[in-house]
Design a protein around this motif. Structure first.
Motif: not given
Length: 211
Positions: A180-184, A194-199, A127-130, A201-205
């Protein structure tokens, strides 16, 4: 559920590090930021101050790719490694520390080209945080007591430094969504978002892989 490793790239002043630590806390795993330098120093035998002085700083050596190819065959004990510039040694020591930490179980790794070091790990989520400039300027004012001009100048300098370091060592583009897989956008989502989005994504994957 597979054992996933999470890497967090981040713009300077974006709170990306805080996303990493919040993610690790929610998942009950370790987060490594500056701790990577301690581990790399321990493994390589260099003092930790060397890693701090060269941390995420770009190189100007055009010989790096040649040396890297030789290192990949012969490792730390080879003559080319012993002769290479110190900043290359620091990068390679961090590279090995990242791979070792990731091999020991789920964790979060902040910065330092961790996504590249773990590019062969199918269970690594990058993930990339901006954030928008105003958000980052306010962060700099609060954290370091800077005025607006100082904050803008520091952000530009640090972002350029991180981009140069990442682009050189990975042959990818820092901050580019394709890296990256995610840019947030933390200025919209906040740390928890951001934390919820990463989790998520993991769950969907994981669901896709289990079909």
């Amino acid at each position: 559920m597979r054992d996933y490793v999470y890497t967090i790239g981040r713009e300077f002043g974006s709170d990306g590090k805080n996303v990493g630590f919040a993610l690790a806390e929610k998942l009950g795993i370790n987060c490594y930021d500056k701790e990577l330098l301690t581990e790399a120093a321990k493994q390589s035998g260099f003092c930790e101050e060397i890693f701090e002085n060269h941390d995420e700083k770009p190189t100007n050596s055009f010989l790096y790719s040649l040396v890297m190819d030789t290192y990949s065959i012969n490792g730390y004990s080879s003559a080319p490694f012993l002769d290479m510039p110190l900043n290359h040694k620091v990068f390679l020591a961090q590279f090995e520390a990242i791979k070792k930490i990731a091999s020991e179980g789920p964790c979060v790794l902040v910065g330092r080209c961790a996504d590249y070091a773990l590019s062969d790990n199918p269970n690594c989520i990058n993930a990339f945080v901006h954030a928008d400039l105003d958000y980052r300027i306010e962060n700099m004012k609060k954290r370091f007591g800077m005025n607006e001009k100082q904050a803008k100048d520091t952000l530009a300098k640090k972002d350029k430094q991180r981009a140069s370091y990442y682009n050189y060592y990975t042959s990818k583009k820092w901050g580019d969504s394709r890296s990256y897989h995610l840019t947030l956008d933390i200025s919209e989502l906040g740390i928890d978002g951001c934390v919820d989005m990463i989790i998520r994504y993991r769950d969907l994957l994981e669901a896709q892989r289990n079909k």
